[in-house]
Design a protein around this motif. Structure first.
Motif, PDB file in Angstrom:
ATOM      1  N   LEU A 255     -35.297 -56.579  78.698  1.00 12.07           N
ATOM      2  CA  LEU A 255     -34.682 -55.395  78.115  1.00 12.07           C
ATOM      3  C   LEU A 255     -35.258 -54.180  78.831  1.00 12.07           C
ATOM      4  N   HIS A 256     -34.434 -53.465  79.557  1.00 12.06           N
ATOM      5  CA  HIS A 256     -34.865 -52.293  80.304  1.00 12.06           C
ATOM      6  C   HIS A 256     -34.572 -51.039  79.484  1.00 12.06           C
ATOM      7  N   ILE A 257     -35.597 -50.222  79.261  1.00  9.83           N
ATOM      8  CA  ILE A 257     -35.430 -48.994  78.488  1.00  9.83           C
ATOM      9  C   ILE A 257     -35.460 -47.822  79.473  1.00  9.83           C
ATOM     10  N   LEU A 258     -34.345 -47.112  79.572  1.00 13.25           N
ATOM     11  CA  LEU A 258     -34.188 -46.066  80.565  1.00 13.25           C
ATOM     12  C   LEU A 258     -33.998 -44.707  79.900  1.00 13.25           C
ATOM     13  N   SER A 259     -34.539 -43.671  80.546  1.00 13.25           N
ATOM     14  CA  SER A 259     -34.212 -42.316  80.124  1.00 13.25           C
ATOM     15  C   SER A 259     -32.795 -42.002  80.574  1.00 13.25           C
ATOM     16  N   GLU A 260     -32.217 -40.959  80.024  1.00 21.29           N
ATOM     17  CA  GLU A 260     -30.866 -40.583  80.433  1.00 21.29           C
ATOM     18  C   GLU A 260     -30.822 -40.250  81.922  1.00 21.29           C
ATOM     19  N   ALA A 261     -31.861 -39.579  82.403  1.00 17.97           N
ATOM     20  CA  ALA A 261     -31.899 -39.202  83.822  1.00 17.97           C
ATOM     21  C   ALA A 261     -32.010 -40.428  84.712  1.00 17.97           C
ATOM     22  N   ASP A 262     -32.871 -41.381  84.336  1.00 14.58           N
ATOM     23  CA  ASP A 262     -33.038 -42.596  85.147  1.00 14.58           C
ATOM     24  C   ASP A 262     -31.775 -43.444  85.131  1.00 14.58           C
ATOM     25  N   ALA A 263     -31.108 -43.498  83.975  1.00 15.86           N
ATOM     26  CA  ALA A 263     -29.870 -44.269  83.884  1.00 15.86           C
ATOM     27  C   ALA A 263     -28.788 -43.655  84.768  1.00 15.86           C
ATOM     28  N   ALA A 264     -28.703 -42.330  84.762  1.00 14.18           N
ATOM     29  CA  ALA A 264     -27.702 -41.649  85.592  1.00 14.18           C
ATOM     30  C   ALA A 264     -27.993 -41.858  87.070  1.00 14.18           C
TER      31      ALA A 264
ATOM     32  N   ASN B 132     -16.146 -67.131  87.173  1.00 11.86           N
ATOM     33  CA  ASN B 132     -16.946 -66.120  87.879  1.00 11.86           C
ATOM     34  C   ASN B 132     -18.362 -66.598  88.205  1.00 11.86           C
ATOM     35  N   GLY B 133     -18.719 -67.804  87.780  1.00 16.69           N
ATOM     36  CA  GLY B 133     -20.008 -68.380  88.121  1.00 16.69           C
ATOM     37  C   GLY B 133     -21.190 -67.861  87.349  1.00 16.69           C
ATOM     38  N   VAL B 134     -20.967 -67.130  86.243  1.00 12.78           N
ATOM     39  CA  VAL B 134     -22.105 -66.604  85.480  1.00 12.78           C
ATOM     40  C   VAL B 134     -22.885 -67.749  84.844  1.00 12.78           C
ATOM     41  N   LEU B 135     -24.212 -67.685  84.991  1.00 12.22           N
ATOM     42  CA  LEU B 135     -25.105 -68.714  84.460  1.00 12.22           C
ATOM     43  C   LEU B 135     -25.828 -68.264  83.200  1.00 12.22           C
ATOM     44  N   ASN B 136     -26.217 -66.980  83.159  1.00  8.83           N
ATOM     45  CA  ASN B 136     -26.976 -66.456  82.026  1.00  8.83           C
ATOM     46  C   ASN B 136     -26.981 -64.940  82.041  1.00  8.83           C
ATOM     47  N   ILE B 137     -27.179 -64.349  80.879  1.00 11.70           N
ATOM     48  CA  ILE B 137     -27.570 -62.945  80.793  1.00 11.70           C
ATOM     49  C   ILE B 137     -29.039 -62.868  81.186  1.00 11.70           C
ATOM     50  N   VAL B 138     -29.389 -61.952  82.090  1.00 17.46           N
ATOM     51  CA  VAL B 138     -30.785 -61.815  82.498  1.00 17.46           C
ATOM     52  C   VAL B 138     -31.337 -60.400  82.290  1.00 17.46           C
ATOM     53  N   ASP B 139     -30.462 -59.424  82.054  1.00 19.33           N
ATOM     54  CA  ASP B 139     -30.903 -58.043  81.837  1.00 19.33           C
ATOM     55  C   ASP B 139     -30.052 -57.380  80.767  1.00 19.33           C
ATOM     56  N   VAL B 140     -30.696 -56.524  79.976  1.00 19.16           N
ATOM     57  CA  VAL B 140     -29.995 -55.609  79.080  1.00 19.16           C
ATOM     58  C   VAL B 140     -30.558 -54.221  79.350  1.00 19.16           C
TER      59      VAL B 140
ATOM     60  N   GLY C 133     -27.690 -39.841  68.574  1.00 16.27           N
ATOM     61  CA  GLY C 133     -28.831 -40.632  68.120  1.00 16.27           C
ATOM     62  C   GLY C 133     -29.829 -40.907  69.219  1.00 16.27           C
ATOM     63  N   ASN C 134     -30.659 -41.927  69.013  1.00 14.29           N
ATOM     64  CA  ASN C 134     -31.785 -42.189  69.905  1.00 14.29           C
ATOM     65  C   ASN C 134     -31.449 -43.029  71.122  1.00 14.29           C
ATOM     66  N   GLU C 135     -30.476 -43.945  70.991  1.00 12.83           N
ATOM     67  CA  GLU C 135     -30.251 -44.849  72.111  1.00 12.83           C
ATOM     68  C   GLU C 135     -28.849 -45.425  72.084  1.00 12.83           C
ATOM     69  N   ARG C 136     -28.501 -46.002  73.240  1.00  9.54           N
ATOM     70  CA  ARG C 136     -27.253 -46.756  73.346  1.00  9.54           C
ATOM     71  C   ARG C 136     -27.416 -47.852  74.390  1.00  9.54           C
ATOM     72  N   LYS C 137     -26.914 -49.029  74.067  1.00  9.49           N
ATOM     73  CA  LYS C 137     -26.957 -50.158  74.988  1.00  9.49           C
ATOM     74  C   LYS C 137     -25.789 -50.005  75.960  1.00  9.49           C
ATOM     75  N   VAL C 138     -26.057 -50.008  77.267  1.00 14.02           N
ATOM     76  CA  VAL C 138     -25.020 -49.575  78.203  1.00 14.02           C
ATOM     77  C   VAL C 138     -24.618 -50.598  79.256  1.00 14.02           C
ATOM     78  N   ALA C 139     -25.460 -51.591  79.561  1.00 11.79           N
ATOM     79  CA  ALA C 139     -25.143 -52.505  80.663  1.00 11.79           C
ATOM     80  C   ALA C 139     -25.822 -53.850  80.466  1.00 11.79           C
ATOM     81  N   LEU C 140     -25.197 -54.870  81.059  1.00 11.22           N
ATOM     82  CA  LEU C 140     -25.756 -56.221  81.087  1.00 11.22           C
ATOM     83  C   LEU C 140     -25.921 -56.661  82.533  1.00 11.22           C
ATOM     84  N   GLY C 141     -27.033 -57.340  82.829  1.00 13.43           N
ATOM     85  CA  GLY C 141     -27.232 -58.002  84.107  1.00 13.43           C
ATOM     86  C   GLY C 141     -26.920 -59.478  83.949  1.00 13.43           C
ATOM     87  N   LEU C 142     -26.050 -60.019  84.815  1.00 12.69           N
ATOM     88  CA  LEU C 142     -25.579 -61.396  84.696  1.00 12.69           C
ATOM     89  C   LEU C 142     -25.898 -62.168  85.972  1.00 12.69           C
ATOM     90  N   LYS C 143     -26.652 -63.248  85.847  1.00 11.62           N
ATOM     91  CA  LYS C 143     -26.986 -64.082  86.996  1.00 11.62           C
ATOM     92  C   LYS C 143     -25.807 -64.995  87.307  1.00 11.62           C
TER      93      LYS C 143
END
Length: 279
Positions: free
Chosen positions: A206-215, A161-169, A228-238
């Protein structure tokens, strides 16, 4: 104010799969990741890695006949539930963070065998957690690689798939200050380098999003139910070529949607974490 001279650098992202490692590995191979052979940790967990240039993705589970080892990990939701940050010296960093009043666990050592050209060698690690009681739905921890050459092997770093690195969480948080306080004070996360919405961890943001912004940004593509307070939901892959990535995803039976110039695979299709492929 820095409490340590060590920088904050993302080492790897952990996707928890419970006792379904075979199923998860099959999905990730269809997504175009070249996975390492199954690893067996001395602590009882098992894994496959997708190793990139600077970091890696870990599918972490336990054998179906497990006797309950690592039971602390299996209470977390399936999906992206662990972020490991790199350290050259876990013992000294654990001491520095503890002296600064940050909640840290004791460090511990473990290993797993690795086959290198038909010769069995031992990849060994030293880790400790930060914010164990403060973080919901997973963990933040620091990982010292004693044998990095056994993890970052060229044979494992080329992916269809050509992924080089994780660049976002992407982390949905109801209490972003908890995260910024835990991860502040490193050489590269002093007050001027950290905000309530983003923390730089080496080449990864590491991007910290509110529930509204994430939606608003991801819609139904990410997990939306969590306690609870948070959940890790997505990865950005270069990726090297988005066109080539699209071809591999289509061949694997996936139907990603367009997102900000990239392609997004829903969490439901990728074992509980949304994957955003982008150039």
């Amino acid at each position: 104010m820095a409490v340590t001279a060590q920088p904050l650098i993302l080492d790897h992202a952990v996707i928890g799969v419970l006792d379904r490692l075979d199923e998860a590995a099959a999905i990730y191979r269809k997504l175009g990741f070249a996975l390492t052979p199954r690893g067996y940790h001395t602590l009882g967990s098992i894994n496959h890695l997708a190793v990139f240039g600077e970091n890696y993705l870990e599918l972490l589970g336990f054998p179906p006949d497990s006797d309950g080892k690592r039971a602390d990990l299996w209470s977390y939701p399936v999906g992206l539930n662990g972020l490991a940050f790199r350290t050259a010296d876990a013992a000294s960093l654990q001491r520095e963070l503890g002296d600064a009043g940050k909640p840290v666990t004791e460090w511990r050592d473990f290993s797993r065998p690795v086959d290198v050209g038909g010769i069995e060698k031992s990849a060994s690690f030293r880790t400790f957690q930060i914010g164990k009681e403060a973080i919901s739905n997973g963990r933040f921890f620091f990982c010292q690689h004693n044998t990095p050459e056994l993890v970052w092997q060229p044979r494992d770093q080329s992916h269809p798939n050509g992924v080089l690195n994780i660049v976002d969480v992407f982390i949905v948080s109801r209490a972003p200050q908890t995260l910024t306080e835990l991860l502040g004070g490193f050489a590269n996360t002093t007050a001027s380098d950290i905000s309530s919405v983003a923390i730089q961890a080496g080449t990864v943001t590491l991007h910290i999003l509110s529930e509204a912004d994430a939606a608003s940004r991801f819609g139904s593509s990410i997990p939306t139910d969590f306690d609870g307070n948070e959940r890790k939901v997505a990865l950005g892959l270069k990726v090297r070529s988005l066109e080539a990535t699209a071809g591999v995803l289509a061949q694997g039976g996936f139907s990603p949607r367009a997102l900000e110039g990239g392609l997004l695979v829903d969490a439901d299709a990728a074992n509980g974490v949304a994957l955003w492929f982008k150039e």
